[in-house]
Scaffold this motif. Structure first.
Motif, PDB file in Angstrom:
ATOM      1  N   TYR A 175       0.838  -1.202   0.000  1.00 29.58           N
ATOM      2  CA  TYR A 175       0.000   0.000   0.000  1.00 29.58           C
ATOM      3  C   TYR A 175       0.874   1.254   0.000  1.00 29.58           C
ATOM      4  O   TYR A 175       0.582   2.225  -0.710  1.00 29.58           O
ATOM      5  CB  TYR A 175      -0.922   0.003   1.218  1.00 29.58           C
ATOM      6  CG  TYR A 175      -1.798   1.238   1.279  1.00 29.58           C
ATOM      7  CD1 TYR A 175      -3.020   1.270   0.624  1.00 29.58           C
ATOM      8  CD2 TYR A 175      -1.386   2.378   1.970  1.00 29.58           C
ATOM      9  CE1 TYR A 175      -3.817   2.407   0.651  1.00 29.58           C
ATOM     10  CE2 TYR A 175      -2.172   3.516   2.004  1.00 29.58           C
ATOM     11  CZ  TYR A 175      -3.387   3.520   1.343  1.00 29.58           C
ATOM     12  OH  TYR A 175      -4.163   4.654   1.360  1.00 29.58           O
ATOM     13  N   ALA A 176       1.934   1.249   0.798  1.00 30.18           N
ATOM     14  CA  ALA A 176       2.827   2.411   0.864  1.00 30.18           C
ATOM     15  C   ALA A 176       3.448   2.693  -0.501  1.00 30.18           C
ATOM     16  O   ALA A 176       3.534   3.851  -0.932  1.00 30.18           O
ATOM     17  CB  ALA A 176       3.912   2.179   1.908  1.00 30.18           C
ATOM     18  N   LEU A 177       3.867   1.647  -1.193  1.00 29.76           N
ATOM     19  CA  LEU A 177       4.478   1.825  -2.508  1.00 29.76           C
ATOM     20  C   LEU A 177       3.449   2.296  -3.534  1.00 29.76           C
ATOM     21  O   LEU A 177       3.724   3.193  -4.340  1.00 29.76           O
ATOM     22  CB  LEU A 177       5.120   0.511  -2.960  1.00 29.76           C
ATOM     23  CG  LEU A 177       6.367   0.083  -2.173  1.00 29.76           C
ATOM     24  CD1 LEU A 177       6.708  -1.377  -2.454  1.00 29.76           C
ATOM     25  CD2 LEU A 177       7.549   0.985  -2.513  1.00 29.76           C
ATOM     26  N   GLN A 178       2.268   1.719  -3.497  1.00 30.75           N
ATOM     27  CA  GLN A 178       1.240   2.099  -4.462  1.00 30.75           C
ATOM     28  C   GLN A 178       0.727   3.516  -4.228  1.00 30.75           C
ATOM     29  O   GLN A 178       0.461   4.250  -5.181  1.00 30.75           O
ATOM     30  CB  GLN A 178       0.078   1.108  -4.404  1.00 30.75           C
ATOM     31  CG  GLN A 178       0.391  -0.259  -4.980  1.00 30.75           C
ATOM     32  CD  GLN A 178      -0.830  -1.156  -5.031  1.00 30.75           C
ATOM     33  OE1 GLN A 178      -1.927  -0.755  -4.651  1.00 30.75           O
ATOM     34  NE2 GLN A 178      -0.648  -2.378  -5.489  1.00 30.75           N
ATOM     35  N   SER A 179       0.579   3.902  -2.970  1.00 31.26           N
ATOM     36  CA  SER A 179      -0.025   5.201  -2.672  1.00 31.26           C
ATOM     37  C   SER A 179       0.949   6.361  -2.816  1.00 31.26           C
ATOM     38  O   SER A 179       0.526   7.511  -2.959  1.00 31.26           O
ATOM     39  CB  SER A 179      -0.616   5.198  -1.259  1.00 31.26           C
ATOM     40  OG  SER A 179       0.390   4.976  -0.291  1.00 31.26           O
ATOM     41  N   THR A 180       2.247   6.075  -2.773  1.00 31.88           N
ATOM     42  CA  THR A 180       3.228   7.155  -2.905  1.00 31.88           C
ATOM     43  C   THR A 180       4.055   7.055  -4.181  1.00 31.88           C
ATOM     44  O   THR A 180       4.477   8.073  -4.726  1.00 31.88           O
ATOM     45  CB  THR A 180       4.198   7.176  -1.708  1.00 31.88           C
ATOM     46  OG1 THR A 180       5.011   5.993  -1.731  1.00 31.88           O
ATOM     47  CG2 THR A 180       3.441   7.254  -0.388  1.00 31.88           C
ATOM     48  N   GLY A 181       4.318   5.838  -4.642  1.00 28.69           N
ATOM     49  CA  GLY A 181       5.188   5.656  -5.796  1.00 28.69           C
ATOM     50  C   GLY A 181       6.648   5.917  -5.501  1.00 28.69           C
ATOM     51  O   GLY A 181       7.477   5.902  -6.410  1.00 28.69           O
TER      52      GLY A 181
END
Length: 239
Positions: free
Chosen positions: A171-177
């Protein structure tokens, strides 16, 4: 109790100060808004006079929910690193992980009591090692059973929590990139907590509630290598 913790309990131990308006505050508020999480603001928690550890969390429920950052994190981490760390915590909130963990631990606890009860009845009724279940002499054996059960289910419990942590990282990677910020934050946390980057597989399987740092870094690299990894230039700009 969770509703009152940030306004009545935690302030007994730490000083909380609203974080001034600025890029970091706005980024974290925007992150919470994208997660459909209402917060009352962003606060700094005075940890530096007690510990070198750091923390970032959502605290409170309903109208007391707020973003809390340890001052040790604000001083040592970049804006983007703090953003991905909070995104990980928001991932737990979005996925309702707290309730999942409460449910799973409750089930395991009740299962442990049931099995201990069955073994105790077998020892008393069939083997006649003790007079009766209320006999205080059964207590050491009961605690031994609980210890054995806890050790046996530890890999299952830790495997489940590692899965939860993996999805919070996702989720952290998807939501921030922000792949590079995620990786640098993981390395910084590992150094600060003296964590082993690549533990022995058996040690990780038995005792780790989080994926190893090496696996979390690999997760970030795999995320960047996906064909559907497309983010705007502003999201990719990382310090």
């Amino acid at each position: 109790m969770a509703n009152l913790a940030p306004i009545l309990i935690s302030p007994l131990f730490y000083k909380f100060t609203p974080l001034p308006e600025g890029e970091l505050t706005q980024r974290l508020l925007n992150l919470a808004a994208r997660a459909h999480t209402k917060v009352r603001g962003v606060f700094s928690m005075g940890m530096s006079n007690k510990t070198t550890a750091t923390n970032a969390a959502l605290m409170g429920l309903g109208n007391t929910r707020r973003i809390v950052l340890g001052d040790t994190m604000i001083d040592r981490y970049t804006t983007y690193e703090i953003e991905v760390i909070l995104a990980h915590e928001l991932g737990h909130h979005v996925h309702r992980d707290i309730w999942k963990l409460i449910a799973s631990q409750t089930i395991l606890f009740l299962l442990g009591l049931f099995l201990a009860n069955q073994v105790l009845h077998w020892v008393i009724d069939q083997q006649h090692y003790y007079r009766a279940l209320p006999d205080p002499a059964t207590l050491p054996f009961f605690f031994l059973l609980v210890g054995i059960f806890s050790f046996l289910i530890m890999p299952i419990s830790n495997g489940y929590t590692r899965s939860i942590e993996y999805h919070a990282d996702e989720y952290a990677l998807q939501s921030t990139g922000k792949v590079d910020a995620f990786k640098s934050a993981m390395r910084r946390l590992a150094n600060q907590n003296l964590a082993e980057i690549e533990p022995a597989p058996l040690v990780e399987f038995l005792f780790y509630s989080h994926p190893s740092i090496k696996k979390r870094l690999q997760h970030a690299d795999d995320f960047r290598a996906r064909p559907d990894y497309v983010v705007s230039a502003s999201l990719r700009a990382e310090s």
